[in-house]
Design a protein around this motif. Sequence first.
Motif, mmCIF file in Angstrom:
data_model
loop_
_atom_site.group_PDB
_atom_site.id
_atom_site.type_symbol
_atom_site.label_atom_id
_atom_site.label_comp_id
_atom_site.label_asym_id
_atom_site.label_seq_id
_atom_site.Cartn_x
_atom_site.Cartn_y
_atom_site.Cartn_z
ATOM 1 N N ASP A 106 9.997 36.258 -4.508
ATOM 2 C CA ASP A 106 8.866 35.349 -4.741
ATOM 3 C C ASP A 106 8.840 34.207 -3.735
ATOM 4 O O ASP A 106 8.066 33.271 -3.877
ATOM 5 N N LEU A 157 14.386 35.034 -1.966
ATOM 6 C CA LEU A 157 14.069 35.984 -3.025
ATOM 7 C C LEU A 157 12.650 36.526 -2.842
ATOM 8 O O LEU A 157 11.864 36.022 -2.032
ATOM 9 N N ASP A 166 27.423 31.399 -9.253
ATOM 10 C CA ASP A 166 27.596 31.602 -7.820
ATOM 11 C C ASP A 166 26.514 32.569 -7.330
ATOM 12 O O ASP A 166 26.678 33.789 -7.369
ATOM 13 N N LEU A 167 25.410 32.023 -6.869
ATOM 14 C CA LEU A 167 24.255 32.856 -6.498
ATOM 15 C C LEU A 167 24.525 33.691 -5.247
ATOM 16 O O LEU A 167 23.856 34.695 -5.008
ATOM 17 N N LEU A 226 26.856 25.449 1.653
ATOM 18 C CA LEU A 226 27.954 24.482 1.644
ATOM 19 C C LEU A 226 29.288 25.180 1.940
ATOM 20 O O LEU A 226 30.045 24.750 2.810
ATOM 21 N N LEU A 241 25.250 37.318 -5.939
ATOM 22 C CA LEU A 241 24.110 38.126 -6.362
ATOM 23 C C LEU A 241 23.503 38.856 -5.179
ATOM 24 O O LEU A 241 23.016 39.973 -5.296
ATOM 25 N N ARG A 243 38.240 34.690 -9.044
ATOM 26 C CA ARG A 243 37.305 35.755 -8.646
ATOM 27 C C ARG A 243 37.987 36.776 -7.727
ATOM 28 O O ARG A 243 37.739 37.969 -7.837
ATOM 29 N N THR A 262 11.351 32.132 -3.077
ATOM 30 C CA THR A 262 12.378 31.116 -3.341
ATOM 31 C C THR A 262 13.465 31.177 -2.268
ATOM 32 O O THR A 262 14.012 32.253 -2.012
ATOM 33 N N VAL A 263 13.753 30.041 -1.658
ATOM 34 C CA VAL A 263 14.845 29.987 -0.686
ATOM 35 C C VAL A 263 16.091 29.441 -1.387
ATOM 36 O O VAL A 263 16.066 28.351 -1.953
ATOM 37 N N ILE A 264 17.154 30.237 -1.364
ATOM 38 C CA ILE A 264 18.427 29.802 -1.947
ATOM 39 C C ILE A 264 19.298 29.310 -0.808
ATOM 40 O O ILE A 264 19.705 30.076 0.053
ATOM 41 N N ASP A 265 19.587 28.025 -0.806
ATOM 42 C CA ASP A 265 20.472 27.479 0.223
ATOM 43 C C ASP A 265 21.830 27.192 -0.408
ATOM 44 O O ASP A 265 22.007 26.174 -1.070
ATOM 45 N N SER A 266 22.754 28.107 -0.255
ATOM 46 C CA SER A 266 24.125 27.915 -0.758
ATOM 47 C C SER A 266 25.082 27.946 0.421
ATOM 48 O O SER A 266 26.081 28.640 0.429
ATOM 49 N N GLY A 303 27.787 15.379 0.548
ATOM 50 C CA GLY A 303 27.521 16.805 0.746
ATOM 51 C C GLY A 303 28.516 17.709 0.058
ATOM 52 O O GLY A 303 28.758 18.833 0.505
ATOM 53 N N ALA A 346 15.602 24.979 -6.691
ATOM 54 C CA ALA A 346 15.475 26.435 -6.552
ATOM 55 C C ALA A 346 16.701 27.132 -7.138
ATOM 56 O O ALA A 346 16.585 28.128 -7.855
ATOM 57 N N GLU A 347 17.877 26.595 -6.839
ATOM 58 C CA GLU A 347 19.097 27.217 -7.371
ATOM 59 C C GLU A 347 19.131 27.124 -8.906
ATOM 60 O O GLU A 347 19.467 28.101 -9.582
#
Lengths: 472, 472
Positions: A176, A174, A194-195, A184, A198, B164, A178-182, B411, B435-436
């Motif tokens: 600022d 993001l 559910d980021l 999985l 976005l 979704r 921010t690291v989004i680790d999604s 995990g 962060a999330e």
Amino acid sequence: MTPEKSSDFVAYLRAHLDANAFVEGANVNPASVSDGTRVSGFLPSLLLRPRNAADLSLILQTATKLRQSVVIQGGLTGLAGGARPRHGEVAVSLERMRGMSAVNVAEGTIEVEAGVPLQAVQEAAQAAGFMFGVDLGARGSASIGGMIATNAGGIRVLRYGMMRDQVAGLEGVLADGTVIDSMLGLPKDNAGYDLRQLLVGSEGTLGVVTRAKLRLRPAPKSERAALLSLGSVDDAIKLLVFLRERIGDLLAAFEIIFPDVYAGTIAHMGIVPPLPPGAGLYVLTDIQGQTPDADLERFQAALGDAVEIGLCSDAILSSSGREFETLWAIRDGVSDCVYAQGQSYGFDIGVPLNAINRFLKLAADRVSAIDPTARAFIFGHLGDGNLHYIVETEEGADIAKAVLTAVAEAGGTITAEHGIGTDKRDWLHLCRSEAELAVMGRLKRALDPAGILNPERVISTSAAYGNKTLLP
Amino acid sequence: MTPEKSSDFVAYLRAHLDANAFVEGANVNPASVSDGTRVSGFLPSLLLRPRNAADLSLILQTATKLRQSVVIQGGLTGLAGGARPRHGEVAVSLERMRGMSAVNVAEGTIEVEAGVPLQAVQEAAQAAGFMFGVDLGARGSASIGGMIATNAGGIRVLRYGMMRDQVAGLEGVLADGTVIDSMLGLPKDNAGYDLRQLLVGSEGTLGVVTRAKLRLRPAPKSERAALLSLGSVDDAIKLLVFLRERIGDLLAAFEIIFPDVYAGTIAHMGIVPPLPPGAGLYVLTDIQGQTPDADLERFQAALGDAVEIGLCSDAILSSSGREFETLWAIRDGVSDCVYAQGQSYGFDIGVPLNAINRFLKLAADRVSAIDPTARAFIFGHLGDGNLHYIVETEEGADIAKAVLTAVAEAGGTITAEHGIGTDKRDWLHLCRSEAELAVMGRLKRALDPAGILNPERVISTSAAYGNKTLLP
């Protein structure tokens, strides 16, 4: 210690990033000045090349603190000016992020970094017995990160969906830092918002995609294409419904080509036309299935019946891989033909199937009122209601207004797949309500409070931030 | 004139909504006190029943102004406490919003209001030659609005995706009364941020779904189910990969049932077991295709080869619609059997396929350390990495911590399909980074500044708003 002044930006980053992250002045690749539109922006004086999400996090965090605008660049194949630099922007290219995992055969997934081109994913998938669900002409250069950021479409959306539908896991940064680790990427995961959604399709204005786990599809065991001549768009819609009813989701593409575009493409390619020119409309459709002989029989029978009941007048079915490629080459050749004409303006509009004729009539009337010599070249993904509407004219600005207004009046969208970027931003209100635009502004402010990330793309800074002072 | 005091809430609404919108005191249906968990919340003293988005907009706008918390209720079949009222909340039920359009055959869509139950959509789709891609046990009561809000899953995710993936268009209302009308629902539409994605799966905390255009799938022309006995979960994963390679996306479900659950279900149903109990694991799988005879042949051949190479020891293939139903009835009977046991706690966890054994071992060890007499009943959607893990025990809280921690260590996700709601909120940090969670908080604040909409679901008010004063 974080920097306090804008002039500290480069100095601060230099202390934290490797030397190859910096490309400056005369060393900046001139290609960075534009995207697939070939319209020039400003050549950036600084281009940063992060190695990973951590590098990018530092860059964006610093940019937010110093209010330094950045423009994110991938394969530079976009068609909406999203990656075209504006004055004073620092460019950030993900070209060094090209790592790729092996295919995870059990999951049917592959992990790739943002800079990996589409074709590399397609080839890796194929080698492992899978296919990738999105395909488009710029496959050699278009990067996965950019394709996710713009929710790319193409010819297989009918069957496999847009890029959004191929994203299992996502990593992004993001504004600022921010690291989004999604990453999985489970097929089912309802733990909180559910980021990933976005970032997909936000055109890099809400965050930057750095890595993805992509979903692969079982490779089809049979592929057959058919070229058909029909009387009209109405017949094409009837044929689409007929084929869906007869062969269900074997159907994997349904493209239309208007007769003058068909004739022009054949001439431009210098080939013998597989079907004679002069019909009302041409359809290129294909199937992908798991049961070769039986699938072919069903397709053949359905097409035969379609001819029988008059939905189409003539049909050619590919009987080999080579014929399959030959038929698709005509569809692929359409763009070359169309863009070989004079000055032209392209629109990738989407309309509900029941409003396509209304749109075509409205657009034709208004275009000819502005420029009686204008010619429209029309082709596209009818199965998705998505037409490429290219107008050869010198009156670009007026024509754009006329065509996009016609789309809006027909209840459609001004961009089905290319996105808003810079070029369509001021037309977005035609197909999105004030309420929707206001919510987009709220999201932009929430995720990019200083307004430094791909500013002026999708929504203007004044629309998003109003008179509010941006963060210092 | 908008009201200034909380006591004005009802009076103000009464002047603007019809009389049937108000259910008060003793007239409130006792069922409103809970959801599918049967855990009682507080029976609301006021239940509001808007007729449409405009009614709901007024309710939420007023609630935001007066800081009156509301809880949104659909079919009350949720399994995470999301619709279970908290003290002082006004309940809002969408039960009066049950309008449905005819199927749009050209688009393959149907428009429905939020209160329409799943089964009505399934039946309408079927009558028009389509199918709806999501199916689950609570089909008679679960409402489309609630299913979208919770991104419901079920047995067909492997083939058709989650809720979704079925949402083409969406209408919703935000906490401040903003009505988002994104009902156009074109297969391709990249005009700005996709606001639909924001509401899907937000469990009513970012906005309330009032209407949707749902995507329908071509009805399959062939359906065949097979029940198989196998040695282990490892074999089941190998079989899944094998079948995907052999029959591709004909595969439409891949469910596993552990041997004690299989035996218990057979006994509970009082039927002759189609396959003898005692195997290591049971798999129920099926295909949906377009080419009946050929599809069956391929499925049969693939299963035969799977037996041949030892991936499974025995297989029964349905040879009629009745046998198809009989095999599925066993899978549907599992829940009845499991919940007929003593006090039990259910988890719907998701783990990557390569970590399932690790999870099972970790969970078994920890559960038995806490309660040596505890029994685990395991079944679920292996094709999606989604297991229902039900523990019969008196030590609910400790067991929950043990199982969910084991998932996180393997995990995985603490909820694959049921969602977070109230009940799993305090465990969300196990599978989502700080962060999330912080970004989720930013979204919540941006879209529900006063924190009135389904508060304390998904994220706690303190986590989302910190010490910031909520809007007056």
